[in-house]
Write an enzyme that holds these catalytic residues in place. Structure first.
Site, PDB file in Angstrom:
ATOM      1  N   GLU A 274      56.631  32.390  42.321  1.00 26.94           N
ATOM      2  CA  GLU A 274      55.718  33.425  41.832  1.00 26.94           C
ATOM      3  C   GLU A 274      54.386  32.769  41.466  1.00 26.94           C
ATOM      4  OE1 GLU A 274      56.249  36.807  40.796  1.00 26.94           O
ATOM      5  OE2 GLU A 274      58.409  37.032  41.146  1.00 26.94           O
ATOM      6  N   LEU A 275      53.343  33.103  42.201  1.00 34.90           N
ATOM      7  CA  LEU A 275      52.001  32.635  41.853  1.00 34.90           C
ATOM      8  C   LEU A 275      51.437  33.558  40.780  1.00 34.90           C
ATOM      9  CD1 LEU A 275      50.649  32.368  45.516  1.00 34.90           C
ATOM     10  CD2 LEU A 275      51.525  30.461  44.129  1.00 34.90           C
TER      11      LEU A 275
END
Ligand code: ZN
Length: 326
Positions: A274-275
């Site tokens: 997850e950025l």
């Protein structure tokens, strides 16, 4: 001069300037388009196929509910198989341009390292798994008449809750999840990495978390794929942090319909990345960070160092911390 003639001349000029490489002079960082349109993404992928002399192979794995192709782009022909999935959630875009850059960097060119790499691994990318969600700039697919258990009535299904191995792909109510399940079954990847985006958080030390990751957490995942997933997590985190990121664990649930869990149950070393959505000023560095993880995971797979990575190190990755409040 007529309008159409002016346009034709302009088009020729653009083509010449592009061919000469004048748009992105050597040494200057090239700006990567963070949200290519559906048409632009297809153009980029087929341009890669052409310019790579067929090293990058592009094919649809099926169509979205609104009839848009869901693209697979594959590079390499080695025995180690990796699957990357980007943008299951339509409004979490940045894994997609990172994957296009990855395909470009490993697919175009014939230096010895690239050739060695392509001999070791085969990487398949489902590029923008949810093209309808991208067009609508929302999380879900497009199924406005559905009343989904996971999703939103009037919009559609949350694709990343419909990978349950117990549901046959042809019975899957979330079209694009069924496509990915079938694709996974055909490709049988050793490693599967799913790219998403999250909000903004701070770690315990006060530094902002730039990305979070997690391995399968559902009961029943066999020891081997779980170990592999932790090794992939350690390799990705180490490389991303070395590039200036600050990676934490992701506090994900154990529902088996989540891709991270489902593909672990199905035997892949399955990881979620997850950025953090840190705003426009950080998009280029976030794309680069995702790209760094893709390179690190594939390199460690290709040279075998992945298997010498201590999986227990994954458990020392710090928790995500609190939401960042403005
Ligand atoms: Zn997501």
């Amino acid at each position: 001069m007529s309008k159409s003639m002016r346009f034709a001349l302009f088009s020729v000029l653009v083509a010449v300037v592009t061919a000469l490489g004048l748009v992105a002079p050597a040494g200057a960082a090239r700006e990567i388009e963070p949200r290519p349109s559906t048409e632009e993404l297809a153009r980029q992928l087929f341009d890669l196929q052409l310019r790579s002399g067929g090293e990058v192979r592009v094919a649809p794995i099926g169509a979205s509910n609104q009839g848009r192709p869901v693209w697979s782009a594959r590079v390499g022909h080695g025995p180690q198989r990796l699957l990357f999935v980007t943008q299951q959630h339509g409004d979490e875009p940045l894994g997609t341009p990172a994957a296009v850059e990855f395909l470009r960097e490993v697919g175009i060119g014939n230096d010895p390292h690239q050739r060695w790499w392509r001999d070791q691994v085969t990487v398949d990318v489902v590029v923008r798994a949810n093209p309808d969600g991208h067009e609508h700039n929302w999380r879900y697919n497009y199924a406005p008449d559905a009343d989904p258990e996971y999703g939103e009535a009037g919009k559609g299904y949350d694709i990343n809750r419909y990978h349950d191995p117990a549901v046959a792909p042809e019975d899957n109510p979330a079209t694009e999840a069924g496509l990915i399940r079938r694709h996974h079954a055909e490709f049988r990847p050793h490693i599967a990495v799913d790219y998403h985006m999250q909000g903004r958080y701070v770690g315990g030390d006060g530094r902002e978390i730039t990305a979070s990751l997690m391995w399968p957490t559902t009961p029943g995942v066999a020891a081997e794929p779980l170990t592999l997933a932790k090794q992939v997590s350690v390799v990705a985190r180490t490389a991303m942090d070395a590039g200036g990121a600050n990676v934490s664990q992701y506090p994900g649930g154990d529902y088996q319909g989540i891709a991270r869990n489902a593909y672990g149950l199905l035997g892949s070393g399955s990881v979620l990345i997850e950025l953090s959505d840190m705003g426009p000023d950080h998009e280029q560095s976030q794309i680069t960070s995702a790209l760094t993880s893709m390179h690190a995971i594939t390199n460690a797979t290709a040279d075998g160092s992945l298997h010498n990575t201590d999986p227990a190190e994954a458990d020392t990755i710090p928790p995500r911390g609190e939401p960042l409040t403005p």
